[in-house]
Scaffold this active site. Structure first.
Site, PDB file in Angstrom:
ATOM      1  N   ASP A 220      44.405  32.858  36.163  1.00  0.00           N
ATOM      2  CA  ASP A 220      43.749  32.836  35.882  1.00  0.00           C
ATOM      3  C   ASP A 220      43.473  31.368  34.355  1.00  0.00           C
ATOM      4  O   ASP A 220      44.288  30.915  34.684  1.00  0.00           O
ATOM      5  CB  ASP A 220      43.738  34.377  34.649  1.00  0.00           C
ATOM      6  N   HIS A 354      34.008  40.117  40.103  1.00  0.00           N
ATOM      7  CA  HIS A 354      34.196  39.630  38.906  1.00  0.00           C
ATOM      8  C   HIS A 354      33.983  38.223  37.847  1.00  0.00           C
ATOM      9  O   HIS A 354      32.822  37.773  37.047  1.00  0.00           O
ATOM     10  CB  HIS A 354      36.116  39.887  37.823  1.00  0.00           C
TER      11      HIS A 354
END
Length: 510
Positions: A220, A354
Site C-alpha cells: 500500500d 479499489h
C-alpha cells in the site's frame, strides 16, 4: 483574507506529516478536548509545544542523517545504527478552532464534522437515532489530535509524555483531557515489505510516504500524487497536482481563506477496522473458477484491489503476480487503464477495482469513446498517511475465519478541500455503482474494499445493492455479492493541520 500572491513556500512553516510524512514504525494518535475553563491557559501552553512540532524541513533533514548513517555503515561493513528519529504534529477540529479562534476557514464539510456527514458517507447505523456504529469517543466533542511518531513504543510514549506535561495532563488543572488514544505500528517481519526507515528514505526522491503492507497483505501507499513545486522528480504514472490541492492559500486553492490559513491542510481521519479472516474466507469461497483454489482466490483478491499483493498492478500483469514489478517504483504505478480494450472490457482490471475507483486515471482523463469529455482529477487527489493498528491474525482466527482481535487502518488523508477530496472520493466514486462512467451497458458496482453499504452517492440504499461486476474475467457480466463489509468505520473526524506561523502568531498566546 488570503493573498492572491502568497509568499514563496517555506518548508519550515509546514508540519512534517503533510507533504513528506513523519517517518515511523510506531505512531500515536492522541485525541483531546480543551478544558472550557482553561482555554486561555491552553493557548498560553501551546507556545511551549511549538518548538517540539516537526516541520517538513526537519523530516527532510532526517533523510540526510539516515543516508549518511547507511553509507558509513556500508563502508565499514557493519550494521546500520539505530537512529532515534521521532516526530510531533498537532491538528484541530472545527469545534477546537472555535475555542481558540472564532473564525471560519472556508470548508463546509470541516465545519459540519464527520459525524454529521456519516450518513452521506454510507456508514452503517447513521440513520438510526443513536447515529453510526462508531465507538463513543468519536460521537463526542473532540477538539484536537496530537500525532507522535517514532522508532519504538518506548520512544513514542516518552515523547507523548513530554507533550502531555506541557498541558498538565493528569493534574487537577489540566488544560486538555484525553478523549481517545490509539497506537498504530507497521506490520512485522515480511509484511512490512522493507525496513521502514530505509524504505521511507528510498521513496524520498518523490516525497512519498512509507510504502507498507496493509492488514489484508497487499502493498500500500505507492500511488500518491506528486505536488507541483515540491516533488521535482515524479515517478512514471505519478500524477502531479497543484500545491493548492493539498495546502490552503496556494495555487489551485480557489477558496478565500483567512490570512493565517496559508499552508494549512485539512485531515480526514478514519478509524477503519479490517476483518481480515473474513476477507480471506470470502476470496476462498468465491475463488475464480477454472484455477486451483489457492491461485483462484489470489487472483480474486488482486481483482478486488486492482493490485497483486506485491503491489504489481493487475492491468500490467493480469494473470499472475510479478514481485519484481511490484517492488520497482519506476513501473509499479505506471498504469492508466489504456492497454488494449481497457476502457470497454474488464479483461485485465475490473472497472470497480479499489485502486481504479479511487484513482480512475484514463477512465476520466482519456475516456472511451473519445468524444466523451476528458476530466482532470487533480482537485480530487489526496495525500494518504496513517498506519496499521492491531495484532497479526492468530492461528485461531485463521482457522475459524472469524475476527477475535481488532485490527485495521488509522487512515489519515491531507487535502485543501474535504468536499473535493475525501468526501468526493467516498461518495461520488467509491459508493457509486455507475462509476467509472461511460461503461454502459456494464454497471461497474461498488468499491469492494471501502464502498460503504449504507448509501449510494449520499442516498440510503439496501445492503443487497452492494455488488461488483467483472471479478471473473471469463464471465464479466456476473455480479459478486458484497453485502457484508470487511472494512468497517468505527469513528472519524475532520481536522486542520496549522502552519507553524499560525500556531505561533494566531493560536498561541505570546
Amino acid at each position: 483574507m488570503s493573498s492572491s500572491h502568497p509568499a514563496p513556500l517555506d518548508l519550515e512553516n509546514v508540519q512534517g506529516d503533510i507533504l513528506v510524512g513523519l517517518p515511523k514504525k510506531i505512531q500515536s494518535y492522541y485525541f483531546f478536548t480543551i478544558d472550557k475553563h482553561r482555554v486561555q491557559k491552553f493557548r498560553d501552553q501551546l507556545r511551549h509545544l511549538v518548538p517540539l512540532i516537526t516541520t517538513t524541513t526537519q523530516v527532510m533533514g532526517d533523510k540526510a542523517k539516515s543516508t549518511m548513517a547507511k553509507k558509513t555503515a556500508a563502508e565499514g561493513k557493519v550494521a546500520t545504527p539505530l537512529l532515534e528519529i521521532s516526530g510531533v504534529n498537532i491538528a484541530f477540529t472545527h469545534k477546537g478552532l472555535l475555542e481558540i479562534n472564532n473564525e471560519k476557514i472556508g470548508d463546509t464539510a470541516f465545519e459540519n464534522g464527520m459525524l454529521a456527514n456519516a450518513a452521506t458517507l454510507g456508514d452503517l447505523g447513521s440513520t438510526s437515532a443513536s447515529g453510526p456504529d462508531w465507538i463513543p469517543a468519536f460521537k463526542q466533542y473532540i477538539h484536537g489530535m496530537i500525532l507522535v511518531s517514532g522508532e519504538s513504543r518506548k520512544e513514542v510514549n516518552e515523547k507523548l509524555a513530554k507533550v502531555k506535561e506541557i498541558f498538565y495532563v493528569g493534574r487537577h488543572d489540566a488544560s486538555i483531557h484525553e478523549m481517545h488514544h490509539i497506537m498504530g505500528s507497521v506490520r512485522p517481519g515480511k509484511e512490512k515489505g522493507h525496513e521502514p526507515f530505509l524504505l521511507f528514505f528510498q521513496c524520498f526522491n518523490t516525497h512519498q510516504t512509507l510504502t507498507k503492507y496493509n492488514s489484508f497483505g497487499f502493498l500500500d501507499g505507492n500511488s500518491q500524487p506528486a505536488v507541483q513545486g515540491f516533488d521535482t522528480t515524479p515517478n512514471p504514472g505519478q500524477e502531479t497536482v497543484p500545491l493548492g490541492t493539498i495546502l490552503l492559500g496556494r495555487e489551485g486553492d480557489t477558496v478565500i481563506r483567512p490570512s493565517w490559513a496559508l499552508d494549512v491542510s485539512f485531515i480526514s481521519f478514519r478509524y477503519l477496522f479490517q476483518l481480515v479472516p473474513e476477507f480471506n474466507e470470502f476470496i476462498k469461497a468465491n475463488a475464480i473458477s477454472g484455477l486451483p483454489v489457492e491461485h483462484g482466490s489470489e487472483l480474486l483478491g488482486a481483482r478486488l484491489l486492482g493490485r497483486w499483493k506485491s503491489g504489481a498492478p493487475i492491468d500490467l500483469t493480469p494473470e499472475k503476480d510479478d514481485a519484481a514489478l511490484g517492488a520497482d517504483p519506476l513501473r509499479n504505478n505506471n498504469s492508466s487503464y489504456n492497454i488494449l480494450n481497457d476502457q470497454t472490457t474488464q479483461d485485465r482490471c475490473p472497472f470497480a477495482a479499489h485502486i481504479r475507483k479511487t484513482n480512475p486515471r484514463g477512465d476520466l482523463q482519456d475516456p472511451h469513446p473519445p468524444a466523451s469529455p476528458a476530466v482532470s482529477t487533480a482537485k480530487n487527489r489526496i495525500i494518504r498517511r496513517g498506519i496499521q493498528f492491531g495484532p497479526e491474525v492468530s492461528a485461531d482466527e485463521a482457522a475459524s475465519g472469524k475476527t477475535q482481535h481488532g485490527r485495521g487502518l488509522l487512515f489519515a488523508a491531507y487535502q485543501s478541500s474535504i468536499g473535493n477530496g475525501f468526501e468526493f472520493l467516498q461518495q461520488t466514486w467509491a459508493n457509486n455503482s455507475a462509476f467509472p462512467p461511460f461503461k454502459a451497458p456494464i454497471t461497474p458496482g461498488w468499491d469492494p474494499i471501502i464502498g460503504q453499504i449504507g448509501a449510494e452517492k449520499g442516498v440510503p440504499v439496501e445492503p443487497t445493492a452492494r455488488v461488483m461486476s467483472g471479478t471473473n474475467p471469463e464471465i464479466q457480466a456476473t455480479n459478486l455479492n458484497l453485502t457484508t463489509q470487511r472494512v468497517v468505520p468505527k469513528g472519524g473526524e475532520y481536522f486542520f493541520s496549522p502552519s507553524i506561523s499560525s500556531l505561533k502568531n494566531t493560536f498561541a498566546l505570546a
